[in-house]
Design a protein around this motif. Structure first.
Motif: not given
Lengths: 113, 113
Positions: A22-38, A92-103
């Motif tokens: 499960r992933c809970d993104p930052i409130s207001g972030h419209t973009a959500l990403y899943w990554y895998r790290q071996s 999991c990462a999320s980013s806001s509509p106006s910025l590319d920075t993923q948190y």
């Protein structure tokens, strides 16, 4: 919430079982990403959600992997019939509509025995 | 396919010295670059980013340099501290997966007293 949260932090499962992460993104972030790290590797893109658009699933390694995002917020990554090679940290990462920075969240460490 | 790679897998520096971590990328279409710091057991933490219309950007004790001619990115950390010890990843957005980031494998920075 202050940042991206993920649960569980650790998951140990047996080969062949299904798991949900499960992933809970930052409130207001419209973009959500899943990554895998071996172990000792960089991050591998899995799937990307942006608002109400169809998700970009181009990174999913097999049809055993799926993800959904309900209500434009919380996301669940499901791995069916887990294999030992699925063992990794799922981030999991999320980013806001106006910025590319993923948190990023802290990740879920999945171990398949 | 397109790739992001790092010149050195490990870097050891003395406390107080400046650190330089290098990254090469191959996708000339990339227009956004970002550095993350990842401590053991944690998710990647945003450090600094830069767009392709810039060649330098400064933050607190960190500077990112972008050379588009040779497709090279570097992270400079001034007066390196023990708390800077971590794995550093560069990433770019030039993959075919839209806004998903393409990560390098990481450089491990060890700061010795």
């Amino acid at each position: 919430g202050a940042g991206v949260s993920q649960s569980p932090s650790n998951k140990v499962t047996e080969k062949g079982k299904d798991v949900e992460l499960r992933c809970d993104p930052i409130s207001g972030h419209t973009a959500l990403y899943w990554y895998r790290q071996s172990l000792g590797q960089g991050l591998e893109f899995l799937i990307y959600f942006q608002g109400n658009s169809a998700p970009d699933k181009s990174g999913l390694p097999s049809d055993r992997f799926s993800a959904e995002r309900t209500g434009g917020s919380v996301s669940t990554l499901t791995i069916q019939r887990t294999q030992q090679e699925d063992s990794a940290v799922y981030l999991c990462a999320s980013s806001s509509p106006s910025l590319d920075t993923q948190y990023f969240g802290p990740g879920t460490r999945l171990t398949v025995l | 396919g397109e790739s992001v790679g790092l010149h050195l897998p490990t870097l050891s520096v003395q406390e107080g010295d400046n650190s330089i971590i290098n990254c090469a990328y191959s996708n000339s279409a990339s227009d956004y670059f970002i550095w993350y710091k990842q401590e053991s057991g944690k998710g990647p933490q945003f450090i600094i980013d830069i767009r392709s219309n810039m060649d330098k950007r400064q933050g607190q004790r960190v500077t990112v340099l972008l050379n588009k001619t040779v497709k090279h990115l570097s992270l400079q950390i001034a007066a390196t501290q023990p708390g800077d010890s971590a794995v550093y990843f560069c990433a770019e957005n030039g993959s075919n997966s839209g806004y998903a980031l393409n990560f390098g494998k990481g450089t491990s920075l060890l700061v010795t007293p």
